[in-house]
Scaffold this motif. Sequence first.
Motif, PDB file in Angstrom:
ATOM      1  N   ILE A  83       0.904  -1.161   0.051  1.00 21.39           N
ATOM      2  CA  ILE A  83      -0.030   0.069   0.137  1.00 21.39           C
ATOM      3  C   ILE A  83       0.840   1.425   0.098  1.00 21.39           C
ATOM      4  CG2 ILE A  83      -1.923  -1.150   1.133  1.00 21.39           C
ATOM      5  CD1 ILE A  83      -1.177   0.383   3.875  1.00 21.39           C
ATOM      6  N   LYS A  84       2.212   0.985   0.244  1.00 16.85           N
ATOM      7  CA  LYS A  84       3.178   2.150   0.058  1.00 16.85           C
ATOM      8  C   LYS A  84       3.816   2.223  -1.134  1.00 16.85           C
ATOM      9  CE  LYS A  84       3.728   2.219   5.110  1.00 16.85           C
ATOM     10  NZ  LYS A  84       4.874   2.532   6.054  1.00 16.85           N
ATOM     11  N   ALA A  85       4.479   3.199  -1.646  1.00 15.26           N
ATOM     12  CA  ALA A  85       5.189   3.628  -2.751  1.00 15.26           C
ATOM     13  C   ALA A  85       6.788   3.626  -2.240  1.00 15.26           C
ATOM     14  CB  ALA A  85       4.820   4.562  -3.538  1.00 15.26           C
ATOM     15  N   ALA A  86       7.668   3.109  -3.151  1.00 12.57           N
ATOM     16  CA  ALA A  86       9.014   3.274  -3.062  1.00 12.57           C
ATOM     17  C   ALA A  86       9.732   4.132  -3.938  1.00 12.57           C
ATOM     18  CB  ALA A  86       9.778   2.072  -2.678  1.00 12.57           C
ATOM     19  N   ASP A  87      10.717   5.006  -3.906  1.00  9.44           N
ATOM     20  CA  ASP A  87      11.560   5.810  -4.752  1.00  9.44           C
ATOM     21  C   ASP A  87      13.140   5.254  -4.798  1.00  9.44           C
ATOM     22  OD1 ASP A  87       9.112   7.127  -5.418  1.00  9.44           O
ATOM     23  OD2 ASP A  87       9.648   8.218  -3.477  1.00  9.44           O
ATOM     24  N   SER A  88      13.691   5.693  -5.938  1.00  5.61           N
ATOM     25  CA  SER A  88      14.904   5.512  -5.935  1.00  5.61           C
ATOM     26  C   SER A  88      15.452   3.949  -5.778  1.00  5.61           C
ATOM     27  CB  SER A  88      15.766   6.321  -4.966  1.00  5.61           C
ATOM     28  OG  SER A  88      15.416   7.725  -5.188  1.00  5.61           O
ATOM     29  N   LEU A  89      14.778   3.222  -6.432  1.00  7.96           N
ATOM     30  CA  LEU A  89      14.937   1.692  -6.221  1.00  7.96           C
ATOM     31  C   LEU A  89      16.127   1.333  -6.800  1.00  7.96           C
ATOM     32  CD1 LEU A  89      11.350   0.171  -6.434  1.00  7.96           C
ATOM     33  CD2 LEU A  89      13.020  -0.056  -4.546  1.00  7.96           C
ATOM     34  N   GLN A  90      17.192   0.334  -6.323  1.00  7.88           N
ATOM     35  CA  GLN A  90      18.089  -0.217  -6.938  1.00  7.88           C
ATOM     36  C   GLN A  90      18.336  -1.677  -6.639  1.00  7.88           C
ATOM     37  OE1 GLN A  90      21.538   1.844  -5.264  1.00  7.88           O
ATOM     38  NE2 GLN A  90      21.057   3.907  -6.152  1.00  7.88           N
ATOM     39  N   ALA A  91      18.699  -2.470  -7.827  1.00  2.00           N
ATOM     40  CA  ALA A  91      18.624  -3.806  -7.290  1.00  2.00           C
ATOM     41  C   ALA A  91      20.160  -4.270  -7.496  1.00  2.00           C
ATOM     42  CB  ALA A  91      17.721  -4.549  -8.425  1.00  2.00           C
ATOM     43  N   GLU A  92      20.432  -5.060  -6.328  1.00  5.15           N
ATOM     44  CA  GLU A  92      21.753  -5.608  -6.467  1.00  5.15           C
ATOM     45  C   GLU A  92      21.683  -6.969  -6.783  1.00  5.15           C
ATOM     46  OE1 GLU A  92      25.978  -5.772  -6.057  1.00  5.15           O
ATOM     47  OE2 GLU A  92      24.611  -3.838  -5.897  1.00  5.15           O
ATOM     48  N   LEU A  93      22.364  -7.432  -7.804  1.00  5.02           N
ATOM     49  CA  LEU A  93      21.912  -8.845  -8.442  1.00  5.02           C
ATOM     50  C   LEU A  93      22.188  -9.673  -7.495  1.00  5.02           C
ATOM     51  CD1 LEU A  93      21.242 -10.186 -11.111  1.00  5.02           C
ATOM     52  CD2 LEU A  93      23.570 -10.426 -11.737  1.00  5.02           C
ATOM     53  N   GLY A  94      21.336 -10.743  -7.270  1.00  9.75           N
ATOM     54  CA  GLY A  94      21.404 -11.777  -6.176  1.00  9.75           C
ATOM     55  C   GLY A  94      21.528 -11.538  -5.037  1.00  9.75           C
ATOM     56  N   GLN A  95      21.393 -10.209  -4.460  1.00  6.46           N
ATOM     57  CA  GLN A  95      21.612  -9.759  -3.009  1.00  6.46           C
ATOM     58  C   GLN A  95      20.449  -9.302  -2.517  1.00  6.46           C
ATOM     59  OE1 GLN A  95      24.404 -10.331  -1.340  1.00  6.46           O
ATOM     60  NE2 GLN A  95      25.102 -11.502  -3.068  1.00  6.46           N
ATOM     61  N   GLY A  96      19.563  -8.258  -3.294  1.00  6.77           N
ATOM     62  CA  GLY A  96      18.498  -7.666  -2.657  1.00  6.77           C
ATOM     63  C   GLY A  96      18.095  -6.262  -3.216  1.00  6.77           C
ATOM     64  N   LEU A  97      17.473  -5.537  -2.447  1.00  6.54           N
ATOM     65  CA  LEU A  97      16.755  -4.416  -2.989  1.00  6.54           C
ATOM     66  C   LEU A  97      17.159  -3.233  -2.074  1.00  6.54           C
ATOM     67  CD1 LEU A  97      13.528  -5.585  -4.422  1.00  6.54           C
ATOM     68  CD2 LEU A  97      15.257  -4.746  -5.857  1.00  6.54           C
ATOM     69  N   GLU A  98      17.443  -1.878  -2.489  1.00 10.08           N
ATOM     70  CA  GLU A  98      17.329  -0.787  -1.738  1.00 10.08           C
ATOM     71  C   GLU A  98      16.791   0.386  -2.301  1.00 10.08           C
ATOM     72  OE1 GLU A  98      20.882   2.553  -0.573  1.00 10.08           O
ATOM     73  OE2 GLU A  98      21.467   0.473  -1.134  1.00 10.08           O
ATOM     74  N   GLY A  99      15.947   1.130  -1.549  1.00  8.27           N
ATOM     75  CA  GLY A  99      15.231   2.270  -1.989  1.00  8.27           C
ATOM     76  C   GLY A  99      14.527   3.069  -0.646  1.00  8.27           C
ATOM     77  N   GLU A 100      13.875   4.146  -1.185  1.00  8.03           N
ATOM     78  CA  GLU A 100      13.267   5.057  -0.283  1.00  8.03           C
ATOM     79  C   GLU A 100      11.871   4.906  -0.076  1.00  8.03           C
ATOM     80  OE1 GLU A 100      14.482   8.986  -1.193  1.00  8.03           O
ATOM     81  OE2 GLU A 100      16.542   8.906  -0.821  1.00  8.03           O
ATOM     82  N   VAL A 101      11.509   4.959   1.367  1.00  9.61           N
ATOM     83  CA  VAL A 101      10.166   4.685   1.571  1.00  9.61           C
ATOM     84  C   VAL A 101       9.564   5.841   2.287  1.00  9.61           C
ATOM     85  CG1 VAL A 101       8.157   3.128   2.345  1.00  9.61           C
ATOM     86  CG2 VAL A 101       9.917   2.035   1.133  1.00  9.61           C
ATOM     87  N   GLU A 102       8.777   6.809   2.044  1.00  8.02           N
ATOM     88  CA  GLU A 102       8.488   7.934   3.034  1.00  8.02           C
ATOM     89  C   GLU A 102       9.865   8.565   3.370  1.00  8.02           C
ATOM     90  OE1 GLU A 102       6.154   5.958   5.880  1.00  8.02           O
ATOM     91  OE2 GLU A 102       4.404   5.934   4.500  1.00  8.02           O
ATOM     92  N   GLY A 103      10.686   8.840   2.736  1.00 10.40           N
ATOM     93  CA  GLY A 103      12.001   9.573   2.771  1.00 10.40           C
ATOM     94  C   GLY A 103      12.855   8.960   3.641  1.00 10.40           C
ATOM     95  N   LYS A 104      12.819   7.678   4.002  1.00 12.42           N
ATOM     96  CA  LYS A 104      13.898   6.867   4.714  1.00 12.42           C
ATOM     97  C   LYS A 104      14.384   5.764   3.864  1.00 12.42           C
ATOM     98  CE  LYS A 104      13.547   6.278   8.940  1.00 12.42           C
ATOM     99  NZ  LYS A 104      13.283   5.371  10.256  1.00 12.42           N
ATOM    100  N   ARG A 105      15.685   5.432   3.769  1.00 10.11           N
ATOM    101  CA  ARG A 105      16.349   4.545   3.064  1.00 10.11           C
ATOM    102  C   ARG A 105      16.237   3.176   3.811  1.00 10.11           C
ATOM    103  NH1 ARG A 105      18.644   4.207  -1.513  1.00 10.11           N
ATOM    104  NH2 ARG A 105      18.061   6.296  -2.051  1.00 10.11           N
TER     105      ARG A 105
END
Length: 821
Positions: A572-594
Motif C-alpha cells: 500500500i506504500k510506494a518506494a522511490d530510487s529503487l536499486q537492485a543488487e543482483l542476487g543480493q536484494g533491493l534498496e530504496g526510499e520509503v516515505e523519505g527513509k532509506r
Amino acid sequence: MNSRLDHPQDHVSCFHCGQDVPEGTHFSVVVKGQNQPMCCPGCQAVTETIIQSGLEHYYKHRQGEAGLIPEMTGAELPSAVKDELQLYNNPNIQKEFVISLEEDVKEASLVIEGITCAACVWLLEHHLVKQPGVTQASVNLTNHRARIRWRANEIALSDIMSAIYKIGYQGHPYNPDKEEQLFEQERKQAVRRLGIAGVGMMQVMMMAVALYAGTLQGIEDKFETFIRWTSLIIATPVVLYSAKPFFVAALRDIRTRHLSMDVPVSIAIGLAYLASVWATITQSGEVYFDSVTMFTFFLLIGRYLEMQARHRTGRAGNSLLNLLPASAIKIVEGHEALVPATELKPGDIVLVKPGHTIPADGVIKTGASSIDESALTGEYLPVSRTIGDQVVGGTINAENPIQLEVTEVGAQTRLSAIVRLLDRAHEEKPQVAKVADKVASYFVAAVLVTATIVSLVWWQIEPSHAFWVTLSVLVVTCPCALSLATPTALTAATGTLRQNGLLITRGHVLDSLATATHVVFDKTGTLTEGNLSLKSTVTLGNIDTQFALETAAALESHSEHPIAKAFHRYGIKAADSLQAELGQGLEGEVEGKRYRIGKPEYAAALCHRQMTISDAPDQHGQWLLLCDQHEPIAWFCLNDQLRKDTERTLQELKKLGLKIQMLTGDSSAAVHEIAEQLSIDTVIANVSPKEKLAHVQALQKEGARVIMVGDGINDIPVLAGAQTSIAMGGATDLAKTNADAVLIGSELSRLTDAILLSKKTQYIIRQNLGWSIMYNLLALPLASAGFIAPYMAAIGMSASSLVVVGNALRLTKLVRRNRVK
C-alpha cells in the motif's frame, strides 16, 4: 520484543479492476453521474476510454468483483509496442494467420490475453466494431480467440491490435499447426465411425432379440423377413464405413505378410456379413448382423483411445518450441531495430529488456540480471547471470536490461535439443505389451488354421454344411472376449481413477504401475507446493509487524521475482530510487527513509552492521533481513510448503515395497532438509534435464521399473523415458501432454490408489483371459463337430463378452485405504 503477522485492514476497491486503492491516491472517474474511485492512472484511462466510446454498459455485464486489470493503457502506446504491432502489417507475417475473403476484405484469428468473464467479451466486441473499417468481431469466451473481419483499405491490422491494447487487453496471432489440423480431421473421422457403429449396434441388437425369441416361440415369415432386411440396412453402413479401418489394415498386413488380429477380425466381420446378406436375400440360413455390429463397436473404442494418446504425444514438441518469442530487438550500428526472431543469426547483438523472453541462445556481453529459467529447469527461483555467462532461448529476463551475442539459432538451440531428447526418449520407451496381445498373436494363427481344416473336412463329409460350420467356428472362436479382456478392465479402472483425481492418458499405465519397483519424485511443485510464501515475520525492537510488511512490500512492489510476489499482497506504500543488487536484494526510499531488504550481509551493510544467516531466528526456511540506515528492522521467513499428504503417501508407497528417490534441479539446502523430513535416502540434486533422463535410464538398465512424478518442462524428457510418468495437476501443459497420467487434484495420495487398483486390474485381466481362453477351448471342438449352429455361436460369443465386461465392472470402486485428513 518480537511480534508476528497481523491481517491488513480493508481498503476501498477500485471501481474498474477491483484491487485495493492505495492510501493517499485520489484518482477517480464519473460513471453514470457517480464519482468512482480508481487505484491508478491506468484504470482511470481505461475507464475514460470506455465511457467516451459509449460503452459504459460494460460495467453492467461485468461478473464478479474484479474486472479488467490493464497491462497497457492510455491514448498513446509505448513506442516499442507500436513498432511491434507495425510488424503485423507485413504480408509475409500475415500469411500465417490472416486470410483474404474478397477484394480488400480480410479476416484474422487472434488469441486475446486478459479475458476473465463475459463482460470482457462484450467490451471487446463492441469496441472493435466501432473502429472504422471493422465489419465483424466475435470473441469466444471459452478459448479466448477472436475472429475479426475488416476492410484493408480503411484500417490496418496494427490499428486494430492497438485498439485492443488501449482497453487493456493483448492480442496475438493464432497460427494453428498443420499437424494439429490433421489430428483434428482424424479425430472427427474416428468419432463419426464410432458413432455410426454404436447406433447401429443398439438398433441391430434389438432386432436380434426378436429373432432369437421368434426361433424359440415361433414367428411369422413376413415379420422375420422384415427384421432381417431392416438389420441388413442398418448393419451395412457399420460394415462399409465404421469397420473400413479393419479391412484396410488386414489387406496391408496380408501384403506385408504380417499376421495380426485385423486379419481374423476382418474375415469374421466380412464372412458373417456376406453370409447374413446371402441368408437375407435367399431367405435361408441364419443372420449375424448383431455380432458384426457389436464386434465393430467395441474394437473401435480401443482404437479411439490409442489414437488420442498418439495425438497427445505428437503435439508436445511443437508446443515446446513455441516458447521462443516472435520478435527481438537487434542492435544495428548502435541503434535498436525490432526484427522477427527467425531472422537472427549467430554473431548478432540483441537487447533483452526486463520481462522479455530471450529469443535465442547466447552469451551476455553487457549488463547483469536474474534469468527465470523455470520453463526449462522447473525451479521457481531465477538464477544470476552476468557478462560472459550463457543464456538459453525461451527463458525470461527478470530484472535488468542485458545485451547478448547470439550463439545458436534454430535446430541448434537448447530448446531444440530438448525436443530431440524427447523424441529419442519416446523411441526408447519400453513397450509394455498387453497380455491379450501376447496370447492373441498365437491364437490368430490357430483360429485361421483350424477354420481351414474344419472347412476342408466338412467339404469331404457334407459340402452343404461346410460353409455354415466353418462360419460357426470363426464366429464362436472370434477373439471378441479375448480382445475385450484387457481393454474393458483398463477402461473400468481408468474411469474409476479419473473420477477420483488421477487422469490416465496412456493404456500401459495400469500394467506398469502394478509391476513398478521405484518411484522417483521431482521436488519443486511435486513433493512441495511450488510457491514461495511468507511463513513468518519476526520484528526487532519495538517495530510494528504491519509497518515492516508494508515497507518490505514497497521495496518489492516493482519486482516480479518469486520472492517479491510473496510480499505483493501487503503493498500500500510506494518506494522511490529503487536499486537492485543482483542476487543480493533491493534498496530504496520509503516515505523519505532509506531501506534495504535481502540477504543478511547485504541488508545489514546499510546500517554498518555485520550479520549473516546464522543470526536468523532459526535455520529452517529462507530468511530475508530488512534494515534502515540505523538498525535491523525485521526478519522474514519464506518457505515452500510440503503438500499435506506427501509424508503419508511416501510411507504407504514404502509399505508396498517401492523404493523412493528424489531427483531435482534445485541445489539449495532445502533439498536435504525435505529429504530428511520425508526419510528419503537417495537424493540427487542440481541435475539438468539430460542428467535426469540418464539417471532413470540407468535404473531401468539395472532392471528397475520406474514411476517418474514431475511437473516442469525440465521433466519432459525423463517423463517420456520412464516406464510410467505422472504429472502434477499444477504442472506445465507440456509436462501434462508428455506424461502417462496427470494428478488432477495434485494429491499425491492418488498415486497409492492407482498402484493398488492397478494390481487388482492385473488380477481381473488374468481372470478375463482365463475365461475367454477356456470358452474358446470348449466351444471350438463343439463348433468343429457341427453341434453349434451359427446363431448359437453368435449367442455364445456375445455371452462370453458379457462375462468379461461384467467382471471388469468390479474395478469401478477403489481399494479401501485410509485417507489423509
